[in-house]
Design a protein around this motif. Structure first.
Motif, short mmCIF file in Angstrom:
data_model
loop_
_atom_site.label_atom_id
_atom_site.label_comp_id
_atom_site.label_asym_id
_atom_site.label_seq_id
_atom_site.Cartn_x
_atom_site.Cartn_y
_atom_site.Cartn_z
N VAL A 124 13.90 -8.92 26.05
CA VAL A 124 15.22 -8.07 25.84
C VAL A 124 14.98 -7.19 24.52
CG1 VAL A 124 17.51 -8.33 24.84
CG2 VAL A 124 16.51 -9.66 26.79
N LYS A 125 14.24 -7.88 23.34
CA LYS A 125 14.36 -7.19 22.15
C LYS A 125 13.05 -6.00 22.49
CE LYS A 125 14.67 -11.03 18.97
NZ LYS A 125 13.83 -11.91 17.82
N ASN A 126 12.08 -5.92 23.17
CA ASN A 126 11.18 -5.12 23.21
C ASN A 126 11.10 -3.85 24.37
OD1 ASN A 126 10.18 -5.91 20.73
ND2 ASN A 126 9.03 -7.83 21.74
N SER A 127 12.18 -4.18 25.28
CA SER A 127 12.00 -3.27 26.35
C SER A 127 13.37 -2.45 26.67
CB SER A 127 11.51 -4.08 27.61
OG SER A 127 12.34 -4.93 27.77
N LYS A 128 13.20 -1.81 27.46
CA LYS A 128 14.61 -0.96 27.98
C LYS A 128 14.88 -1.36 29.41
CE LYS A 128 15.51 1.95 24.61
NZ LYS A 128 16.83 1.66 23.75
N LEU A 129 15.94 -1.21 29.93
CA LEU A 129 16.28 -1.65 31.21
C LEU A 129 15.59 -1.00 32.28
CD1 LEU A 129 20.35 -1.41 30.98
CD2 LEU A 129 19.02 -3.53 31.16
N ASN A 130 15.01 -1.69 33.50
CA ASN A 130 14.45 -0.78 34.50
C ASN A 130 15.17 -0.38 35.55
OD1 ASN A 130 15.31 -3.14 36.24
ND2 ASN A 130 13.56 -4.19 35.52
N LYS A 131 14.71 0.60 36.38
CA LYS A 131 15.80 1.31 37.24
C LYS A 131 16.59 0.07 38.20
CE LYS A 131 15.40 4.62 40.92
NZ LYS A 131 16.41 3.99 41.79
N THR A 158 19.43 -14.87 28.31
CA THR A 158 18.61 -15.01 29.52
C THR A 158 17.57 -14.09 29.99
OG1 THR A 158 20.03 -14.04 31.16
CG2 THR A 158 20.70 -16.41 30.54
N GLY A 159 17.67 -12.73 29.43
CA GLY A 159 16.54 -11.84 29.80
C GLY A 159 17.11 -11.16 31.17
N LYS A 160 18.06 -11.60 31.76
CA LYS A 160 18.41 -11.24 33.14
C LYS A 160 19.86 -10.69 33.30
CE LYS A 160 15.26 -14.60 35.40
NZ LYS A 160 15.06 -15.69 36.35
N ILE A 161 19.99 -9.84 34.05
CA ILE A 161 21.35 -9.18 34.31
C ILE A 161 22.25 -10.05 35.54
CG2 ILE A 161 22.84 -7.17 35.26
CD1 ILE A 161 20.75 -5.41 33.46
N LYS A 162 22.90 -10.94 35.34
CA LYS A 162 23.34 -12.14 36.44
C LYS A 162 24.69 -11.38 36.75
CE LYS A 162 20.84 -16.00 34.98
NZ LYS A 162 20.98 -17.45 34.63
N LEU A 163 24.52 -10.67 38.16
CA LEU A 163 25.77 -10.26 38.66
C LEU A 163 26.11 -10.97 39.84
CD1 LEU A 163 25.63 -6.58 37.93
CD2 LEU A 163 27.02 -8.13 36.68
N ILE A 166 28.32 3.15 31.43
CA ILE A 166 27.98 1.81 31.70
C ILE A 166 26.75 1.56 31.02
CG2 ILE A 166 27.35 0.18 33.59
CD1 ILE A 166 29.23 1.48 35.69
N VAL A 167 25.76 2.26 31.38
CA VAL A 167 24.14 1.88 30.72
C VAL A 167 24.20 2.12 29.25
CG1 VAL A 167 21.78 2.52 30.61
CG2 VAL A 167 23.13 2.44 32.76
N PRO A 168 24.81 3.24 28.69
CA PRO A 168 24.93 3.45 27.39
C PRO A 168 25.69 2.33 26.63
CG PRO A 168 25.45 5.39 28.23
CD PRO A 168 25.36 4.55 29.33
N LEU A 169 26.91 1.88 27.16
CA LEU A 169 27.79 0.91 26.61
C LEU A 169 27.03 -0.49 26.57
CD1 LEU A 169 31.32 1.34 27.85
CD2 LEU A 169 30.42 1.24 25.51
N PHE A 170 26.19 -0.83 27.85
CA PHE A 170 25.56 -1.98 27.87
C PHE A 170 24.36 -2.19 26.73
CE2 PHE A 170 22.19 -4.60 29.52
CZ PHE A 170 22.99 -5.92 30.00
N GLU A 171 23.62 -0.98 26.59
CA GLU A 171 22.42 -1.08 25.55
C GLU A 171 23.28 -1.05 24.21
OE1 GLU A 171 20.31 2.48 26.78
OE2 GLU A 171 19.30 1.60 27.90
N HIS A 172 24.17 -0.72 24.21
CA HIS A 172 24.86 -0.67 22.73
C HIS A 172 25.47 -2.03 22.48
CE1 HIS A 172 27.98 -0.02 19.27
NE2 HIS A 172 28.67 -0.46 20.11
N PHE A 173 25.97 -2.74 23.34
CA PHE A 173 26.32 -4.22 23.19
C PHE A 173 25.03 -5.08 22.91
CE2 PHE A 173 30.30 -3.10 25.85
CZ PHE A 173 31.17 -2.99 24.58
#
Length: 647
Positions: free
Chosen positions: A529-536, A564-569, A505-512
């Motif tokens: 989004v451009k300059n950071s990785k996903l947080n825990k 948006t810079g947010k994961i909206k689930l 899930i995470v590798p695919l998300f980062e790839h997209f």
């Protein structure tokens, strides 16, 4: 001009049947029939040509023997499964082991699938070359008292030579008529096409290329405008002149005349230009009248190639994805990818199982690109998107005038476009039951007939089918044919849903996200989004979600994250994860003690109930059916069926 069909019959009985079916043609010598002669096997095709045959019909090994020995069309007398089964039944009366000796291209017969029906001990011997037939028979000489040979004419003729019991696989009347009528139609057009195919095809169809035609003496007969631009010599300076006097570096065109062979395409340097050249003989009725040189400017050729690739992409006839496009870390994914690679290298029919959005078409394209058909077309058909009344014309094609509104010149079907390549039948579970019978016949026979046509079109295709439902359940409720299922599922691959591949899930998300950022034209994208990785917290949120839309839904969430810079689930989670049947009935059963011994739970009804509640809730909130189907990760057709099922 008399049109003569030559036939090599496997035995006297077959010859008599043909004479009865085509009495007048045989009497008028429009059909001439020879019986296989074991002492003249290599010469019989030539002998028929010497008698005037302009096309030859052969069966099994006989067809293979004459295929490369004559310069006229050779038509196979096709073997049917029913013909083979009749022969096996007759052979079973010998109470011996049955030995099938068949050519790979004679009949599509899988004994393992018939084993439960045919109660006969069978050994299979398949041959590719005509020279293997004798050895296949000789292999059983020491056991000749215990075996009976079943095959076509040559195999049975060899068996008779060695005093072995044998049963000839007879051709049905339909097979005979099909081959002879096809040959007649072929001869109707061959005379006219001799001139057109040898001259007009090379000239009129190639006018955008440089063309120089010479006669048998090497004198220039034709020199078009494109050739003049490439060669930089005016037309008036070349007409009727010896070609080497004008173009000393065009000896390759004279070489074609001297060798009496067409030359292959070759890159050459002519007057500081890099061109692609080839030469073809001008022949009419076997006589050589000269040669045509075709010169193609490499720049134009490259532009043409790009256009062709673009057109193929537009039509969906080009497989873009390979196994290198799969981003994964989960061992579950690795297992089905490795299995798909092994199966992809074969030519077997394959059935893919997977939920909507799981990547079935990407996997099918990757399997195509690892196969021997990788340089051929890849045709994808979504069976759920074609209306029932258009299915036959879209898949099989039609002839001009076949029905009101038919295109001038007719139209090839998608099956025809997939010839020599791979045909991908997505959502095969959505096919109407009455059309499944027609599809089964095409898959078994590997041939189609356009609507409004009387011509059989043979197909050489690899079939990959996909379904987002278990077909065994559809077989039980009589909405899918069992025989079609067994024909499609010789090999199966199950694509697990994304929720069962947590490590992907995470590798695919980062790839997209990376891919969207690289391809986006938006200047002011979120800098976080451009300059950071996903947080825990984000990672936990992604892994905890159920992903009903699978990888397709994950890609959509990645797009929203980029903007948006947010994961909206939350919006989607509120629609699914917090729905509870208990919530609807908690007041009624709040203080009630349950008698567990009398509880009978039907999970299918519960799942159907929950599914309908979700659909109703989304529709009541003002969402369209298209939006609901996207949220649920199913097609609009599947949503329509679910809604109507519960009315």
């Amino acid at each position: 001009m008399q049109k003569i069909i030559g036939i090599i019959a496997s035995n006297l009985e077959l010859k008599k049947r043909i004479e009865k079916l085509y009495y007048q043609d045989v009497k008028d010598k429009n059909i001439i029939i020879d019986i296989i002669d074991m002492d003249l096997l290599e010469e019989q095709g030539k002998m028929l040509v010497d008698k005037g045959a302009q096309v030859i019909i052969g069966r099994g090994g006989g067809y293979k023997l004459i295929l490369d020995t004559v310069n006229v069309p050779v038509i196979p007398l096709n073997m049917k499964i029913i013909d083979l089964l009749k022969a096996i039944k007759e052979a079973s009366s010998y109470s011996k082991k049955v030995v099938l000796i068949l050519g790979y291209d004679e009949v599509d017969f899988d004994y393992d699938k018939w084993r439960g029906i045919i109660d006969v001990d069978i050994s299979e011997e398949w041959f590719k070359s005509k020279y293997e037939i004798r050895n296949k028979v000789i292999k059983y000489i020491e056991k000749k008292d215990d075996v009976v040979i079943v095959g076509s004419g040559i195999a049975c003729s060899f068996a008779k030579q060695y005093n072995m019991d044998n049963v000839f696989i007879d051709a049905s009347d339909d097979s005979i008529k099909e081959a002879i009528e096809y040959s007649k139609n072929l001869l109707e057009t061959v005379e006219k096409e001799k001139f057109d195919n040898e001259i007009l095809r090379n000239i009129l169809d190639g006018v955008k290329d440089g063309i120089i035609a010479i006669d048998n003496n090497g004198n220039i007969l034709l020199y078009n405008d494109t050739a003049m631009k490439i060669m930089k010599v005016d037309k008036k300076d070349v007409s009727n002149r010896y070609i080497l006097d004008v173009f000393p570096n065009m000896e390759w065109l004279l070489e074609c005349l001297h060798t009496k062979k067409d030359s292959k395409r070759k890159i050459r340097h002519i007057y500081n230009s890099v061109v692609n050249t080839n030469a073809k003989l001008i022949k009419v009725d076997g006589h050589i009248y000269g040669a045509i040189g075709i010169i193609q400017d490499i720049t134009k050729l490259q532009n043409l190639e790009r256009k062709i690739r673009a057109d193929l992409n537009k039509k969906g006839l080009y497989a873009r994805y390979t196994f290198s496009d799969f981003m994964f870390k989960d061992k579950v994914t690795n297992e089905f990818i490795e299995e798909a690679k092994r199966i992809g290298r074969t030519d077997y029919t394959t059935l893919l199982y997977g939920e909507s959005g799981a990547g079935k078409e990407i996997l099918a394209q990757s399997m195509h690109n690892i196969s021997k058909r990788k340089d051929k077309t890849f045709v994808a058909i979504n069976c759920a998107t074609i209306s029932e009344n258009l299915l036959e014309s879209e898949l099989f094609g039609y002839e001009e005038g076949a029905f009101t509104g038919a295109k001038k010149g007719g139209k090839p079907g998608l099956f025809e476009l997939a010839h020599e390549g791979t045909l991908f039948l997505d959502e095969i579970n959505s096919l109407p039951l009455n059309f499944q019978t027609k599809l089964l016949r095409v898959i078994e026979e590997r041939q189609i007939m356009r609507i409004g046509s009387d011509h059989i079109i043979p197909l050489d295709i690899r079939i990959i089918a996909a379904t987002n439902e278990f077909l065994t359940e559809k077989i039980r409720d009589n909405s899918f044919r069992a025989d079609l299922f067994y024909r499609l599922s010789s090999l199966e691959i199950n694509i697990p849903p994304l929720r069962e591949r947590k490590e992907d899930i995470v590798p695919l998300f980062e790839h997209f996200v990376d891919k969207i950022l690289k391809n986006s034209n938006i200047d002011d994208l979120n800098k976080v989004v451009k300059n950071s990785k996903l947080n825990k917290e984000d990672i936990d949120k992604l892994k905890a979600y159920n992903w009903p839309g699978n990888v397709r839904e994950l890609k959509n969430i990645a797009q929203k994250y980029v903007v948006t810079g947010k994961i909206k689930l939350d919006y989607i989670i509120n629609k699914f994860d917090y729905i509870s049947i208990d919530r609807d009935y908690k007041d009624e059963y709040k203080n009630t003690e349950l008698d567990y011994t009398n509880i009978n739970i039907n999970m299918k009804e519960i799942n159907s109930f929950v599914e309908q509640k979700i659909i109703d809730m989304l529709l009541n909130q003002g969402l369209s059916k298209t939006e609901v189907s996207q949220i649920l990760g199913i097609s609009r057709t599947a949503l329509w069926k679910k809604c109507n099922k519960n009315i």
